[in-house]
Write a protein that holds these residues in place. Sequence first.
Motif, PDB file in Angstrom:
ATOM      1  N   MET A 210       0.841  -1.201   0.000  1.00 17.60           N
ATOM      2  CA  MET A 210       0.000   0.000   0.000  1.00 17.60           C
ATOM      3  C   MET A 210       0.870   1.241   0.000  1.00 17.60           C
ATOM      4  O   MET A 210       1.720   1.429   0.857  1.00 17.60           O
ATOM      5  CB  MET A 210      -0.886  -0.009   1.257  1.00 17.60           C
ATOM      6  CG  MET A 210      -1.657   1.268   1.459  1.00 17.60           C
ATOM      7  SD  MET A 210      -3.067   0.975   2.542  1.00 17.60           S
ATOM      8  CE  MET A 210      -3.467   2.638   3.039  1.00 17.60           C
TER       9      MET A 210
ATOM     10  N   HIS B 123       0.838   7.362   0.035  1.00 16.65           N
ATOM     11  CA  HIS B 123      -0.193   8.393  -0.094  1.00 16.65           C
ATOM     12  C   HIS B 123      -1.499   7.840  -0.646  1.00 16.65           C
ATOM     13  O   HIS B 123      -2.209   8.508  -1.392  1.00 16.65           O
ATOM     14  CB  HIS B 123       0.325   9.525  -0.981  1.00 16.65           C
ATOM     15  CG  HIS B 123       1.556  10.174  -0.452  1.00 16.65           C
ATOM     16  ND1 HIS B 123       2.667  10.435  -1.229  1.00 16.65           N
ATOM     17  CD2 HIS B 123       1.857  10.619   0.780  1.00 16.65           C
ATOM     18  CE1 HIS B 123       3.587  11.016  -0.480  1.00 16.65           C
ATOM     19  NE2 HIS B 123       3.133  11.138   0.733  1.00 16.65           N
ATOM     20  N   ALA B 124      -1.820   6.634  -0.227  1.00 19.25           N
ATOM     21  CA  ALA B 124      -2.997   5.951  -0.763  1.00 19.25           C
ATOM     22  C   ALA B 124      -4.275   6.730  -0.511  1.00 19.25           C
ATOM     23  O   ALA B 124      -5.122   6.867  -1.397  1.00 19.25           O
ATOM     24  CB  ALA B 124      -3.104   4.559  -0.149  1.00 19.25           C
ATOM     25  N   LYS B 125      -4.397   7.280   0.692  1.00 25.01           N
ATOM     26  CA  LYS B 125      -5.634   7.981   1.040  1.00 25.01           C
ATOM     27  C   LYS B 125      -5.834   9.183   0.122  1.00 25.01           C
ATOM     28  O   LYS B 125      -6.900   9.358  -0.472  1.00 25.01           O
ATOM     29  CB  LYS B 125      -5.586   8.437   2.503  1.00 25.01           C
ATOM     30  CG  LYS B 125      -6.921   8.988   2.997  1.00 25.01           C
ATOM     31  CD  LYS B 125      -6.792   9.570   4.409  1.00 25.01           C
ATOM     32  CE  LYS B 125      -7.086  11.062   4.438  1.00 25.01           C
ATOM     33  NZ  LYS B 125      -6.084  11.858   5.133  1.00 25.01           N
ATOM     34  N   GLU B 126      -4.782  10.001   0.001  1.00 26.54           N
ATOM     35  CA  GLU B 126      -4.895  11.215  -0.801  1.00 26.54           C
ATOM     36  C   GLU B 126      -5.054  10.865  -2.279  1.00 26.54           C
ATOM     37  O   GLU B 126      -5.772  11.538  -3.017  1.00 26.54           O
ATOM     38  CB  GLU B 126      -3.669  12.106  -0.600  1.00 26.54           C
ATOM     39  CG  GLU B 126      -3.594  12.724   0.794  1.00 26.54           C
ATOM     40  CD  GLU B 126      -2.974  11.784   1.827  1.00 26.54           C
ATOM     41  OE1 GLU B 126      -2.570  10.645   1.459  1.00 26.54           O
ATOM     42  OE2 GLU B 126      -2.894  12.183   3.002  1.00 26.54           O
TER      43      GLU B 126
ATOM     44  N   GLY C 298      -6.639   8.400  -3.288  1.00 24.67           N
ATOM     45  CA  GLY C 298      -8.056   8.072  -3.380  1.00 24.67           C
ATOM     46  C   GLY C 298      -8.915   9.317  -3.518  1.00 24.67           C
ATOM     47  O   GLY C 298      -9.851   9.359  -4.335  1.00 24.67           O
ATOM     48  N   VAL C 299      -8.581  10.340  -2.735  1.00 25.81           N
ATOM     49  CA  VAL C 299      -9.338  11.597  -2.823  1.00 25.81           C
ATOM     50  C   VAL C 299      -9.231  12.158  -4.239  1.00 25.81           C
ATOM     51  O   VAL C 299     -10.220  12.600  -4.827  1.00 25.81           O
ATOM     52  CB  VAL C 299      -8.790  12.634  -1.806  1.00 25.81           C
ATOM     53  CG1 VAL C 299      -9.418  13.999  -2.028  1.00 25.81           C
ATOM     54  CG2 VAL C 299      -9.012  12.150  -0.377  1.00 25.81           C
TER      55      VAL C 299
ATOM     56  N   ASP D 151     -11.260  10.017  -6.715  1.00 24.93           N
ATOM     57  CA  ASP D 151     -12.682  10.331  -6.537  1.00 24.93           C
ATOM     58  C   ASP D 151     -13.051  11.582  -7.320  1.00 24.93           C
ATOM     59  O   ASP D 151     -14.032  11.606  -8.064  1.00 24.93           O
ATOM     60  CB  ASP D 151     -12.983  10.603  -5.061  1.00 24.93           C
ATOM     61  CG  ASP D 151     -13.388   9.342  -4.320  1.00 24.93           C
ATOM     62  OD1 ASP D 151     -13.238   8.236  -4.906  1.00 24.93           O
ATOM     63  OD2 ASP D 151     -13.831   9.456  -3.164  1.00 24.93           O
TER      64      ASP D 151
ATOM     65  N   SER E 251      -4.138  18.467   2.952  1.00 21.17           N
ATOM     66  CA  SER E 251      -4.760  17.144   2.894  1.00 21.17           C
ATOM     67  C   SER E 251      -5.020  16.573   4.290  1.00 21.17           C
ATOM     68  O   SER E 251      -5.980  15.854   4.486  1.00 21.17           O
ATOM     69  CB  SER E 251      -3.887  16.180   2.092  1.00 21.17           C
ATOM     70  OG  SER E 251      -2.621  16.053   2.682  1.00 21.17           O
ATOM     71  N   HIS E 252      -4.177  16.888   5.253  1.00 18.67           N
ATOM     72  CA  HIS E 252      -4.385  16.326   6.592  1.00 18.67           C
ATOM     73  C   HIS E 252      -4.455  17.429   7.648  1.00 18.67           C
ATOM     74  O   HIS E 252      -4.075  17.232   8.790  1.00 18.67           O
ATOM     75  CB  HIS E 252      -3.242  15.370   6.917  1.00 18.67           C
ATOM     76  CG  HIS E 252      -1.896  16.003   6.835  1.00 18.67           C
ATOM     77  ND1 HIS E 252      -1.385  16.459   5.628  1.00 18.67           N
ATOM     78  CD2 HIS E 252      -0.966  16.303   7.773  1.00 18.67           C
ATOM     79  CE1 HIS E 252      -0.195  16.980   5.851  1.00 18.67           C
ATOM     80  NE2 HIS E 252       0.076  16.916   7.132  1.00 18.67           N
TER      81      HIS E 252
END
Lengths: 143, 143
Positions: B1, B4-7, B9-10, B13, B88-89
């Motif tokens: 993983m 920066h998987a989360k970002e 994803g954003v 999206d 981002s965070h």
Amino acid sequence: MSKHAKEMGVLKDHLGKHQLKFTRQRELILDAFLKQEHITAEEMYHQLARKDPHLGLATIYRTLNLFCEAGLAQARHFGTQTQYDNISHKGHHDHLICTGCGKIVEFENCDIERLQEEVASRNGFTIQTHRLELYGLCSRCRH
Amino acid sequence: MSKHAKEMGVLKDHLGKHQLKFTRQRELILDAFLKQEHITAEEMYHQLARKDPHLGLATIYRTLNLFCEAGLAQARHFGTQTQYDNISHKGHHDHLICTGCGKIVEFENCDIERLQEEVASRNGFTIQTHRLELYGLCSRCRH
DNA sequence: TCATTTTTGATACGGCTTATCAATTTCAAC
DNA sequence: GTTGAAATTGATAAGCCGTATCAAAAATGA
Ligand SMILES: [Mn+2]
Ligand SMILES: [Mn+2]
Ligand SMILES: [Zn+2]
Ligand SMILES: [Zn+2]
């Protein structure tokens, strides 16, 4: 006694101290400037085109910057263009700006100023200047 | 993983919702961007020149602006160039800026925010955004 | 009035960002 | 995996706003 005698005096003092000259253009621009609260160089250029069609835009910029050095004006970068703020008879203040109609409202708030100092000292900073601008809709534009 | 998987994803999206495509450049730029707190397009251009010498400056600008729309970045006009702020965070915050070394410190102060709302409502305004920047000297530069 | 210095006005230039557009890439549908 | 419509890219031109340049004009004060 002219309407802007006091400010004209401030300008002449500044000119005298810096080997600068008092010109017809500087007088004309100061008179127009003092009637405004905030104005851009471009706006003033168009306004004054009627009184003196040969007045150059560069002269307007130079002169407004001169007023800043003399303490009569202050340059504020609100939007895309620089607003020259008439501070000849005002102390420090910040601004509310309507994103709908462009209306600008001035305000002072000592509590905010004090909290700013606290934030700065907590981070080891000494504040020299600050800028605080609140952007939103005025009551007229909200409806 | 990936880191920066989360970002990522954003971003995906946002791309999906707007008929935009996921490209090698957008991935590369996001990875580099997320390692920074604040960065200009020019700085990023030079940083990435090593990884991809053909990456154009216009693409950097376009992509950073895309990140703003996706809610990952926020454009801040501190000095002459636009700083892209990695939000981002992070939630909303304001800045202390050292006029000596350019150091930028982030801060949040709810009391100031609350007073801003008060000022606005007292004047009939509804705040959409604001900017608060404190300019001064950091402890290192003061000495 | 005269000589020196500053100012003016027209316009070129500069920094930063966006617009343009042909070539390339993505990606969903075969 | 091919195909083709749609989006993206990179090079660079253009745009915006303000300053620099410079020859001609105006101001100052001896
Ligand atoms: Mn003001
Ligand atoms: Mn920040
Ligand atoms: Zn309004
Ligand atoms: Zn510093």
